[in-house]
Design an enzyme around this catalytic site. Structure first.
Site, mmCIF file in Angstrom:
data_model
loop_
_atom_site.group_PDB
_atom_site.id
_atom_site.type_symbol
_atom_site.label_atom_id
_atom_site.label_comp_id
_atom_site.label_asym_id
_atom_site.label_seq_id
_atom_site.Cartn_x
_atom_site.Cartn_y
_atom_site.Cartn_z
ATOM 1 N N GLY A 22 16.720 60.929 0.549
ATOM 2 C CA GLY A 22 16.058 61.506 1.643
ATOM 3 C C GLY A 22 14.729 60.810 1.872
ATOM 4 O O GLY A 22 13.946 60.581 1.153
ATOM 5 N N ALA A 42 0.789 50.956 -0.620
ATOM 6 C CA ALA A 42 -0.160 50.607 -2.018
ATOM 7 C C ALA A 42 0.620 49.584 -2.945
ATOM 8 O O ALA A 42 -0.029 48.564 -3.548
ATOM 9 C CB ALA A 42 0.143 52.098 -2.595
ATOM 10 N N ARG A 64 0.092 46.111 -1.331
ATOM 11 C CA ARG A 64 -1.275 45.594 -1.453
ATOM 12 C C ARG A 64 -1.701 45.371 -2.787
ATOM 13 O O ARG A 64 -2.389 44.257 -3.063
ATOM 14 C CB ARG A 64 -2.331 46.618 -0.666
ATOM 15 C CG ARG A 64 -2.332 46.979 0.699
ATOM 16 C CD ARG A 64 -3.243 46.203 1.323
ATOM 17 N NE ARG A 64 -2.882 45.845 2.847
ATOM 18 C CZ ARG A 64 -3.275 46.843 3.676
ATOM 19 N NH1 ARG A 64 -4.238 47.815 3.502
ATOM 20 N NH2 ARG A 64 -3.207 46.839 5.124
ATOM 21 N N ARG A 68 21.388 56.024 1.366
ATOM 22 C CA ARG A 68 22.242 56.353 0.326
ATOM 23 C C ARG A 68 23.237 55.540 0.084
ATOM 24 O O ARG A 68 24.209 55.196 0.699
ATOM 25 C CB ARG A 68 22.935 57.922 0.305
ATOM 26 C CG ARG A 68 21.700 58.902 0.569
ATOM 27 C CD ARG A 68 22.222 60.406 0.615
ATOM 28 N NE ARG A 68 21.355 61.297 0.950
ATOM 29 C CZ ARG A 68 20.373 61.904 0.504
ATOM 30 N NH1 ARG A 68 19.908 61.692 -0.927
ATOM 31 N NH2 ARG A 68 19.301 62.676 1.011
ATOM 32 N N ASP A 101 15.592 61.990 -7.615
ATOM 33 C CA ASP A 101 16.178 61.618 -9.179
ATOM 34 C C ASP A 101 17.528 60.774 -9.065
ATOM 35 O O ASP A 101 17.793 59.901 -9.870
ATOM 36 C CB ASP A 101 16.521 62.653 -10.024
ATOM 37 C CG ASP A 101 17.356 64.000 -9.432
ATOM 38 O OD1 ASP A 101 17.885 63.772 -8.331
ATOM 39 O OD2 ASP A 101 17.160 65.101 -9.702
ATOM 40 N N THR A 112 9.969 62.802 -2.554
ATOM 41 C CA THR A 112 10.945 63.726 -1.823
ATOM 42 C C THR A 112 10.151 65.227 -1.302
ATOM 43 O O THR A 112 9.313 65.356 -1.958
ATOM 44 C CB THR A 112 11.890 64.289 -2.546
ATOM 45 O OG1 THR A 112 12.523 65.402 -2.310
ATOM 46 C CG2 THR A 112 11.550 64.563 -4.036
ATOM 47 N N ASP A 126 10.955 68.116 -1.451
ATOM 48 C CA ASP A 126 11.663 69.256 -2.077
ATOM 49 C C ASP A 126 10.841 69.602 -3.296
ATOM 50 O O ASP A 126 10.987 70.725 -3.821
ATOM 51 C CB ASP A 126 12.893 69.089 -2.378
ATOM 52 C CG ASP A 126 13.842 68.662 -1.342
ATOM 53 O OD1 ASP A 126 13.581 69.159 -0.209
ATOM 54 O OD2 ASP A 126 14.890 68.193 -1.467
ATOM 55 N N ASP A 183 11.252 68.769 -6.327
ATOM 56 C CA ASP A 183 12.474 69.342 -7.291
ATOM 57 C C ASP A 183 12.673 68.234 -8.460
ATOM 58 O O ASP A 183 13.407 68.240 -9.084
ATOM 59 C CB ASP A 183 13.525 69.370 -6.442
ATOM 60 C CG ASP A 183 14.160 67.953 -6.115
ATOM 61 O OD1 ASP A 183 13.351 67.089 -5.875
ATOM 62 O OD2 ASP A 183 15.434 68.083 -5.342
ATOM 63 N N ARG A 198 16.110 72.553 -0.792
ATOM 64 C CA ARG A 198 17.507 72.443 -1.611
ATOM 65 C C ARG A 198 17.247 73.479 -2.676
ATOM 66 O O ARG A 198 17.071 74.452 -2.564
ATOM 67 C CB ARG A 198 17.986 70.980 -1.936
ATOM 68 C CG ARG A 198 18.348 70.159 -0.713
ATOM 69 C CD ARG A 198 18.920 68.858 -1.238
ATOM 70 N NE ARG A 198 17.936 68.138 -1.999
ATOM 71 C CZ ARG A 198 18.434 66.917 -2.446
ATOM 72 N NH1 ARG A 198 19.407 66.324 -2.093
ATOM 73 N NH2 ARG A 198 17.418 66.185 -2.954
ATOM 74 N N LYS A 221 2.304 98.180 9.698
ATOM 75 C CA LYS A 221 2.707 96.898 10.024
ATOM 76 C C LYS A 221 4.074 96.961 10.713
ATOM 77 O O LYS A 221 4.776 97.629 10.595
ATOM 78 C CB LYS A 221 2.993 96.176 8.700
ATOM 79 C CG LYS A 221 3.385 94.535 8.887
ATOM 80 C CD LYS A 221 3.044 93.923 7.621
ATOM 81 C CE LYS A 221 3.540 92.351 7.749
ATOM 82 N NZ LYS A 221 2.404 91.653 8.261
ATOM 83 N N GLU A 253 16.075 77.250 1.453
ATOM 84 C CA GLU A 253 17.642 76.469 1.849
ATOM 85 C C GLU A 253 18.485 76.755 0.664
ATOM 86 O O GLU A 253 19.901 76.966 0.999
ATOM 87 C CB GLU A 253 17.226 75.001 1.879
ATOM 88 C CG GLU A 253 18.399 74.121 2.296
ATOM 89 C CD GLU A 253 17.834 72.789 2.331
ATOM 90 O OE1 GLU A 253 16.830 72.235 1.925
ATOM 91 O OE2 GLU A 253 18.741 72.012 2.974
ATOM 92 N N HIS A 288 15.056 69.853 9.880
ATOM 93 C CA HIS A 288 14.536 68.358 9.627
ATOM 94 C C HIS A 288 13.207 68.058 10.372
ATOM 95 O O HIS A 288 12.472 67.061 9.879
ATOM 96 C CB HIS A 288 15.579 67.423 10.243
ATOM 97 C CG HIS A 288 16.366 67.139 9.542
ATOM 98 N ND1 HIS A 288 17.925 67.092 9.811
ATOM 99 C CD2 HIS A 288 16.430 66.497 8.219
ATOM 100 C CE1 HIS A 288 18.498 66.505 8.829
ATOM 101 N NE2 HIS A 288 17.732 66.322 7.792
ATOM 102 N N GLN A 301 10.726 69.319 9.298
ATOM 103 C CA GLN A 301 9.878 69.336 8.135
ATOM 104 C C GLN A 301 9.860 67.967 7.345
ATOM 105 O O GLN A 301 8.873 67.931 6.448
ATOM 106 C CB GLN A 301 10.290 70.413 7.102
ATOM 107 C CG GLN A 301 10.090 71.928 7.377
ATOM 108 C CD GLN A 301 11.260 72.614 6.776
ATOM 109 O OE1 GLN A 301 10.604 73.486 5.855
ATOM 110 N NE2 GLN A 301 12.515 72.958 7.203
#
Ligand code: ATP
Length: 321
Positions: free
Chosen positions: A12, A23, A26, A73, A104, A126, A128, A130, A172, A215, A224, A251, A253
């Site tokens: 992703g 980086a 260079r 992928r 991963d 990523t 996430d 994660d 995820r 409130k 998610e 998406h 995000q």
């Protein structure tokens, strides 16, 4: 032929991947390498879709979301015969090291190529957060800032109508985006996959308790990996009579200009990857640990277990009352 490095982005996309690519290009050139950009993840190694980069190939990309190298992928690359083909292709270009930016799954690909004699260093890219071995992944901060900006807007309208808004954020199976974003937007309730939840206890009673103190509008953040925002939303409306709307941020995000934190982390990690490859060291993952840049053997990294930040969850519980 002069010694060469290559860089690719895989899995992703995440904001900050471009900063990592820049980086690597260079730092690679700085250290005397020819540097190739590989397009569309591991597919680029199978299709010969590579381009030699120069210092200016990566100008003006630091602030751009997505990845100029595209990502993919690659199902083919999962098969050993294609991994061998990719390794042979690298050797044909005299590539002495490859930097892979991804999650991963991409690390597993980097390990496979390292085992075939092409030293690879992987960077955690990523949104996430994660990746068990690293307390930070490239893209996480930008994704959360985007989510906060969007939820602040949702709050404005929820507040104007005395509504409840149930918002699903990405991540995820990992609740980090939900937890940190939830704290930052002052959510009434934060539901993450790491903590078993009961809708009556963790949502309805919290809404009633807050209603009792005056409130009138409420934000519920759902990760998610938990999902079901439409059902949670209907449940809240039926149980409390408060008009409730569900939003899946989706998406949005993943996009946008990377934050300072992502640009800095990606740059630091990209240079660290080149440092290892310059010494001929491969089969490593670059990670962030308590503010330090460290590296691990890929298998060791993949075997680590993710730890949820229970203290931060407790912080959220103490202030969302
Ligand atoms: P994200 O976290 O965004 O999903 P990811 O890197 O985990 O990123 P995957 O789709 O799991 O995303 O992996 C990306 C690519 O890495 C795969 O399409 C494949 O080309 C390669 N890959 C994944 N697993 C393996 C594996 N076991 N062996 C070799 N290559 C792999």
């Amino acid at each position: 032929m002069s010694k060469s490095l290559a860089v690719l982005t895989s899995g992703g996309d995440a904001p900050g991947m471009n900063a990592a690519v820049r980086a690597v290009v260079r730092a690679g050139i700085y250290n005397g390498f020819k540097v190739y950009g590989v397009y569309k993840g591991y597919n680029g190694l199978l299709n010969g879709d590579v381009k030699e980069m120069n210092l200016r190939s990566v100008s003006d990309i630091l602030s751009r979301g997505g990845t100029i190298l595209y990502t993919a992928r690659s199902k083919k690359f999962m098969q050993p015969e294609y991994q061998q083909q990719a390794a042979d292709f690298c050797r044909s270009l005299d590539i002495e090291g490859l930097v892979v930016v991804g999650g991963d799954g991409s690390f597993r690909g980097a390990r496979a190529l390292s085992n075939l004699g092409i030293p690879c260093v992987a960077l955690p890219g990523t949104i996430d957060n994660d990746i068990a071995c690293s307390d930070y992944t490239i893209g996480f901060d930008t994704a959360m800032n985007t989510a906060v900006e969007m939820i602040d807007k949702i709050r404005d309208t929820a507040q104007s109508h005395d509504r409840c808004s149930v918002v699903e954020v990405m991540g995820r199976h990992c609740g980090d985006i939900a937890l940190q974003t939830g704290i930052a937007v002052g959510a009434t309730s934060i539901i993450v996959p790491e903590v078993p939840y009961d809708v009556e206890r963790d949502v309805i009673s919290r809404i009633y308790e807050q209603k009792d103190t005056g409130k009138k509008h409420f934000i519920v953040i759902v990760a998610e990996g938990v999902g079901g925002v439409q059902d949670i939303s209907k449940y809240i409306q039926n149980r409390t009579g408060i008009e409730t709307r569900a939003t899946i941020l989706g998406h949005v995000q993943r996009g946008g200009s990377p934050t300072l934190r992502d640009r800095l982390m990606a740059t630091n990690m990209g240079v660290a990857a080149v440092e290892l490859l310059t010494k001929g060291i491969g089969n490593r993952v670059i990670a962030s640990h308590g503010g330090e840049i460290v590296d691990y053997d890929i298998t060791e990294a993949l075997n680590m277990a993710r730890e949820f930040d229970n203290r931060l969850y407790d912080v959220a519980m103490q202030v969302s009352i």
